[in-house]
Design an enzyme around this catalytic site. Structure first.
Site, PDB file in Angstrom:
ATOM      1  N   TYR A  57       0.824  -1.205   0.000  1.00  0.00           N
ATOM      2  CA  TYR A  57       0.000   0.000   0.000  1.00  0.00           C
ATOM      3  C   TYR A  57       0.862   1.261   0.000  1.00  0.00           C
ATOM      4  CZ  TYR A  57      -3.497  -3.422   1.598  1.00  0.00           C
ATOM      5  OH  TYR A  57      -4.315  -4.519   1.728  1.00  0.00           O
ATOM      6  N   HIS A 126       0.210 -12.164   0.814  1.00  0.00           N
ATOM      7  CA  HIS A 126      -0.770 -11.284   0.182  1.00  0.00           C
ATOM      8  C   HIS A 126      -1.440 -11.943  -1.019  1.00  0.00           C
ATOM      9  CE1 HIS A 126      -1.564  -6.671  -0.275  1.00  0.00           C
ATOM     10  NE2 HIS A 126      -2.665  -7.380  -0.450  1.00  0.00           N
ATOM     11  N   PRO A 240     -15.597  -4.602   2.806  1.00  0.00           N
ATOM     12  CA  PRO A 240     -16.920  -5.061   3.251  1.00  0.00           C
ATOM     13  C   PRO A 240     -18.052  -4.123   2.874  1.00  0.00           C
ATOM     14  CG  PRO A 240     -15.726  -4.110   5.098  1.00  0.00           C
ATOM     15  CD  PRO A 240     -14.751  -4.183   3.948  1.00  0.00           C
ATOM     16  N   LEU A 241     -17.716  -2.901   2.445  1.00  0.00           N
ATOM     17  CA  LEU A 241     -18.723  -1.925   2.024  1.00  0.00           C
ATOM     18  C   LEU A 241     -18.710  -1.732   0.510  1.00  0.00           C
ATOM     19  CD1 LEU A 241     -18.210   0.710   4.858  1.00  0.00           C
ATOM     20  CD2 LEU A 241     -19.742  -1.270   4.816  1.00  0.00           C
ATOM     21  N   GLY A 242     -18.169  -2.739  -0.198  1.00  0.00           N
ATOM     22  CA  GLY A 242     -18.157  -2.655  -1.659  1.00  0.00           C
ATOM     23  C   GLY A 242     -17.384  -1.475  -2.187  1.00  0.00           C
ATOM     24  N   ARG A 243     -16.245  -1.174  -1.553  1.00  0.00           N
ATOM     25  CA  ARG A 243     -15.406  -0.024  -1.930  1.00  0.00           C
ATOM     26  C   ARG A 243     -16.203   1.274  -1.897  1.00  0.00           C
ATOM     27  NH1 ARG A 243     -10.990  -2.826  -3.615  1.00  0.00           N
ATOM     28  NH2 ARG A 243     -11.412  -4.856  -4.551  1.00  0.00           N
ATOM     29  N   GLY A 244     -17.165   1.318  -0.990  1.00  0.00           N
ATOM     30  CA  GLY A 244     -17.961   2.510  -0.796  1.00  0.00           C
ATOM     31  C   GLY A 244     -19.300   2.489  -1.509  1.00  0.00           C
ATOM     32  N   GLY A 248     -24.293   3.708  -0.525  1.00  0.00           N
ATOM     33  CA  GLY A 248     -25.279   4.529  -1.208  1.00  0.00           C
ATOM     34  C   GLY A 248     -24.918   5.999  -1.298  1.00  0.00           C
TER      35      GLY A 248
END
Length: 350
Positions: A57, A126, A240-244, A248
């Site tokens: 990263y 990784h 876990p949030l679908g890349r944002g 919504g």
């Protein structure tokens, strides 16, 4: 409320903190190291113990950032980092896999230096290097554990067969893979969910933090989550949030040049529109609880299995506080079934 990390005896808060976005991939023009350090410390002060980073990263930047944020607080946290991917071109985000023992040993030493610690708590492979038998990579990492440089080992984006092979050599403490309400490959649902099981990863455009050059990343050879549960391995969902997207709050024209999502198949204007049925249903469930969509996504994951420890990433103090409250959100059985039945997303993962 706490969850055991593998079979280590170490208990951690049910949510960790993913730090990747503080250094690269997403809206890099808004990177603010001092603010990110403050967010990491706020997470620690709120009880979050699993802090996730990787040498990849920002080509070491994120590890240095985490090291600065946690200096002097070593006993309060579990620092997880990763090796086995090498940056070829940071600006173009071209990377390749390298699971050779000498590379992994060098990367462990580099991570120790950048994190400014004497021992890494959890070190993931990784990605599995197709040119190196996983047993060779894993034996090398096992030797690093024996040398006292690393406490526990993990794998990222692996098949069940690969996990079995590694676990037979040295215990796997955690497996990290993408898992969310629109990416369910680790549940054995990859084909039905249209997540790009047959898609090759990018080559010339290469590299996000979850990709490398030229080999498939499929993890849907069966129910990987069930395997981890049966073998005392923690399952750590990234994105876990679908890349944002699942929050919504994003728009298809809201990504700057260079943002990974700007060219991702699930974030095209057409996919945005077709995937709205998913976010609309999540929002409906959230409204019934006076909660955020992000909280619903995290509560769904936490409700799947007691060995799940999601690592939502954020650079926002507000979003951090909101995410942590997901541990207090109890979804009904009907709501869980509704979320289980959400349609497959439009667009491959990569």
């Amino acid at each position: 409320m706490q969850r055991e990390l593998g079979r280590t005896g170490r208990k951690v808060f049910p949510l960790g903190l993913g730090c990747m976005g503080m250094s690269w991939i997403y809206a890099e023009s808004r990177r603010d190291d001092e603010h990110s350090i403050a967010v990491i410390r706020q997470a620690r002060d709120a009880g979050v113990q699993l802090i996730d980073t990787a040498g990849l990263y920002g080509d070491g930047h994120n590890e240095e950032l985490v090291g600065r944020a946690l200096r002097g607080q070593r006993d309060d946290v579990v620092i997880a980092t990763k090796g086995g991917l090498v940056v070829d071109d940071l600006a173009a985000r071209r990377v390749h896999r390298d699971g050779r023992p000498e590379t992994l040993r060098r990367q462990v030493d580099e991570s120790l230096r950048r994190l400014d610690v004497e021992q890494i708590d959890l070190f993931y492979l990784h990605r599995v290097d197709p040119a190196v038998p996983i047993g060779e990579s894993w034996e090398a990492l096992s030797a690093v554990v024996d040398a006292g440089k690393v406490r526990w080992l993990g794998l990222s984006e692996v098949t069940i067969a690969q996990a079995k092979s590694a676990h037979a050599i040295h215990p796997v403490t955690a497996i990290q893979s993408e898992l969310s309400l629109w990416t369910r490959d680790p549940l054995g649902h990859g084909a039905e969910q249209g997540t790009g099981r047959e898609q090759a990863e990018p080559t010339s455009r290469g590299g996000s933090a979850e990709t490398s050059n030229g080999t498939s990343n499929s993890t849907s050879d069966g129910d990987l989550l069930a395997w981890t549960r049966d073998h005392g391995v923690s399952f750590v969902p990234f994105a876990p949030l679908g890349r944002g997207y699942l929050t919504g709050t994003l728009t298809p024209d809201g990504f700057e040049d260079g943002d990974f999502r700007a060219t991702n198949p699930r974030f095209t204007p057409e996919a945005f529109a077709r995937n709205r049925d998913i976010t609309d249903e999540i929002s409906r469930v959230a409204s019934a609880h006076d909660a955020t969509s992000a909280q619903v996504c995290l509560a769904w994951l936490l409700g799947l299995s007691e060995n799940i420890i999601p690592i939502p990433g954020t650079r926002s103090s507000t979003h951090l506080r909101q995410n942590l409250r997901a541990t207090q959100l109890a979804l009904t059985d009907d709501e869980m079934r509704t979320l289980d039945g959400l349609p497959a997303p439009s667009g491959a993962r990569y």
